[in-house]
Design a protein around this motif. Structure first.
Motif, short mmCIF file in Angstrom:
data_model
loop_
_atom_site.label_atom_id
_atom_site.label_comp_id
_atom_site.label_asym_id
_atom_site.label_seq_id
_atom_site.Cartn_x
_atom_site.Cartn_y
_atom_site.Cartn_z
N ILE A 133 -6.41 -7.22 -10.58
CA ILE A 133 -5.59 -6.52 -9.59
C ILE A 133 -6.16 -5.10 -9.46
O ILE A 133 -6.21 -4.35 -10.44
N LEU A 154 -11.37 -7.23 -2.41
CA LEU A 154 -10.36 -8.30 -2.43
C LEU A 154 -10.89 -9.63 -1.88
O LEU A 154 -10.34 -10.69 -2.19
N GLY A 161 -5.22 -9.36 -6.22
CA GLY A 161 -4.40 -8.49 -5.39
C GLY A 161 -4.60 -7.02 -5.66
O GLY A 161 -5.60 -6.60 -6.25
N HIS A 176 -2.25 -6.83 3.79
CA HIS A 176 -1.42 -8.03 3.61
C HIS A 176 -1.73 -9.06 4.70
O HIS A 176 -1.84 -10.26 4.43
N LYS A 182 -2.85 -12.91 -1.25
CA LYS A 182 -3.04 -12.02 -2.41
C LYS A 182 -1.72 -11.30 -2.70
O LYS A 182 -0.90 -11.07 -1.81
N TYR A 183 -1.57 -10.92 -3.95
CA TYR A 183 -0.39 -10.14 -4.34
C TYR A 183 -0.62 -8.67 -3.97
O TYR A 183 -1.67 -8.11 -4.27
N ILE A 184 0.39 -8.07 -3.35
CA ILE A 184 0.33 -6.62 -3.11
C ILE A 184 1.59 -6.01 -3.69
O ILE A 184 2.72 -6.32 -3.26
N THR A 201 4.45 -7.96 -1.93
CA THR A 201 4.99 -9.19 -2.54
C THR A 201 5.85 -8.85 -3.76
O THR A 201 6.32 -9.74 -4.46
#
Ligand code: MN9
Length: 292
Positions: A133, A154, A161, A176, A182-184, A201
């Motif tokens: 991350i 990314l 993320g 996003h 992906k996790y944000i 997220t």
């Protein structure tokens, strides 16, 4: 890897007066937050005073976290350092524990080129065998990465993320939309709902240490489109954050934890100890923290 949606506490590190880790208090803090139902923990980040701790102590803290959390919630281990070798060493250590992802600030202080920064991130991805991350916090690190630069990292599948500690919600939304899988994580607690509205997220935050239930509730309400109710909670959170910005965020959180019965101690020098008046100010906001 566990699911990384939702509310992640950026744990503080309780210290004893001699600078050792207060293991009992750290375990109590973790248990309190597991009990509240947080989705995960961000260990050894800025809030943990990672950059004020000896390298070996960072490993010790992560080991205690992994042991106490023991699969009950997700763990993201922050392994960032100025030195790539140091960060790689921490990432390899994290990979030997029950950790779901590693994360890192961009190497800072020296004027590294973006290519050097990118290589640093790829070295972490190669060494850790864990998803990475990216932690973007230009306000602290002084390293401002553009949306294109972040995207160029990314797009590699090993990057899970971004932790976005910035009020640039335009960039958050653009990233996003470009990387919907992906996790944000929203980084500024006082702008949690703004981050969710832009597509975050979940969130990673320091003030979650003392009021995770407020963030869990806001996350649920936002998911149900009940923004008015969520905003009322954000207003209460922001009253608390306003006080913490005056006392110093880490010092203030530690003061609040101590008032709640978890002996978090002081922040490490050069941070100073809180005054009696500051402790009184913190005591006065305890009812607000407890109310939901
Ligand atoms: O982890 C935190 N960032 C830093 C995120 O401490 C640098 C935030 O939780 C802030 O402390 C908080 C107060 O500005 O939003």
């Amino acid at each position: 890897m566990k699911d990384l949606h939702g509310v992640f506490v950026a744990l503080v590190t309780p210290f004893l007066p001699d600078g050792r880790v207060n293991k009992l208090a750290l375990r109590q803090l973790i248990r309190m937050n597991l009990h509240k139902g947080v989705n995960g923990f961000y260990c050894c980040g800025s809030t943990a005073e990672a950059f004020l701790m000896p390298h070996e102590q960072r490993k010790e803290v992560l080991e205690i976290c992994a042991e106490e959390i023991a699969g009950e919630a997700a763990i993201i281990a922050h392994v960032g350092e100025i030195s790539q070798d140091g960060a790689v060493d921490l990432a390899r250590h994290a990979a030997g524990l029950e950790v779901d992802a590693v994360s890192s600030v961009a190497p800072f202080y020296y004027p590294f080129t973006f290519e050097e920064i990118r290589r640093y991130y790829f070295a972490l991805a190669e060494s850790a065998d864990l998803p990475v991350i990216v932690y973007h916090i230009p306000g602290y690190s002084g390293v401002k990465l553009s949306e294109e630069q972040i995207a160029s990292i990314l797009e590699d599948p090993r990057f899970a993320g971004l932790k976005h500690t910035s009020s640039d919600f335009f960039a958050l939304e653009r990233l996003h939309s470009r990387f919907p899988d992906k996790y944000i994580f929203n980084g500024y607690d006082e702008m949690f709902l703004s981050g969710l509205a832009a597509g975050a997220t979940g969130g990673i935050g320091s003030t979650y240490n003392v009021m995770a239930e407020k963030f869990i509730r806001m996350y649920e309400l936002a998911g149900e489109n009940r923004w008015d109710e969520a905003r009322r909670i954000q207003t209460d959170v922001n009253k608390v954050v306003s006080v913490l910005l005056r006392t110093g965020v880490i010092q203030g959180i530690k003061g609040l934890l101590t008032l709640m019965g978890i002996d978090a101690g002081n922040a490490r020098a050069p941070f100073r100890a809180l005054s009696g008046e500051e402790m009184d100010e913190l005591r006065a906001i305890l009812p607000l923290i407890r109310a939901l």
